[in-house]
Design a protein around this motif. Structure first.
Motif, mmCIF file in Angstrom:
data_model
loop_
_atom_site.group_PDB
_atom_site.id
_atom_site.type_symbol
_atom_site.label_atom_id
_atom_site.label_comp_id
_atom_site.label_asym_id
_atom_site.label_seq_id
_atom_site.Cartn_x
_atom_site.Cartn_y
_atom_site.Cartn_z
ATOM 1 N N ASP A 121 0.834 -1.207 0.000
ATOM 2 C CA ASP A 121 0.000 0.000 0.000
ATOM 3 C C ASP A 121 0.872 1.261 0.000
ATOM 4 O O ASP A 121 2.104 1.173 -0.019
ATOM 5 N N HIS A 127 0.436 -6.711 1.953
ATOM 6 C CA HIS A 127 -0.742 -7.539 2.206
ATOM 7 C C HIS A 127 -0.722 -8.693 1.203
ATOM 8 O O HIS A 127 -0.423 -8.492 0.028
ATOM 9 N N SER A 193 -12.712 -1.705 1.034
ATOM 10 C CA SER A 193 -12.921 -1.419 2.450
ATOM 11 C C SER A 193 -11.814 -0.563 3.066
ATOM 12 O O SER A 193 -11.853 -0.264 4.259
ATOM 13 N N ASN A 194 -10.823 -0.192 2.268
ATOM 14 C CA ASN A 194 -9.708 0.616 2.787
ATOM 15 C C ASN A 194 -9.556 1.916 2.027
ATOM 16 O O ASN A 194 -9.998 2.106 0.973
#
Length: 194
Positions: A121, A127, A193-194
């Motif tokens: 990210d 991730h 969702s981020n």
């Protein structure tokens, strides 16, 4: 709010088209492609391969650039998961017919397709997302334009043998049930969702 660019490192045009379709629409991100030439370590762990590659990509791109890489394996159950992460190298040296001949002496003709995504990210946190599809290794059927798709007949549901190889099925069906589709849907859910 402007879309944030997210870089997918691949030189494979077919893979890029497939991923664009699976990830669309992730409204807060704009998928761009970079064909960086990344070192591929020889390792049986897809997680380690993908993590190493994404770290290298991060070092080559401007600081704070969200970037992801994807690695795929095809493992034969009779060979304890080989060729696995080495499938790319097997296909550089042999045809699909030669590849499936490896299983001639074995009763089991089943295997597992796995895709692993490593995403770094904007803060550099990595991730990992993974998708797995079980299936049969069969004589080639359908187009041979996309790696080993013509010899992999996925199990459509538990205990229910598929009747088409990835190459024979529609792109939409393939994206719905494939290892890559599963991994990228998990990634897409994370991005949303981020």
């Amino acid at each position: 709010m402007a879309q944030q660019e997210i870089v997918f490192v691949t030189g494979n045009a077919n893979k890029l088209k497939e991923i664009q379709k699976i990830l669309a629409p992730v409204t807060n991100y704009k998928l761009i492609n970079s064909a960086l030439d990344l070192e591929e370590i020889q390792e049986s762990s897809l997680e380690q391969i993908a993590t190493k590659k994404v770290k290298e990509a991060v070092s080559l791109l401007p600081s704070g650039t969200p970037v992801f890489v994807e690695d795929t394996a095809l493992g034969f159950d009779a060979l304890n998961g080989l060729p696995g992460a080495y499938i790319k190298w097997f296909l550089k040296k042999m045809s699909l017919d030669e590849l499936i001949k490896i299983l001639d002496g074995f009763e089991s003709k089943t295997g597992k397709a796995t895709t692993t995504i490593a995403y770094s990210d904007a803060n550099g946190k990595i991730h990992i997302f993974q998708g797995i599809t079980h299936g049969n290794i069969v004589s080639k059927r359908g187009s041979e334009e996309f790696g080993w798709d013509a010899i992999f007949e996925p199990l459509v549901s538990e205990g229910n043998l598929g009747i088409e190889t990835y190459s024979e099925m529609s792109k939409d069906l393939k994206n719905e049930i494939s290892h890559r589709g599963k991994a990228f849907r998990a990634f897409k859910d994370f991005l949303l969702s981020n």
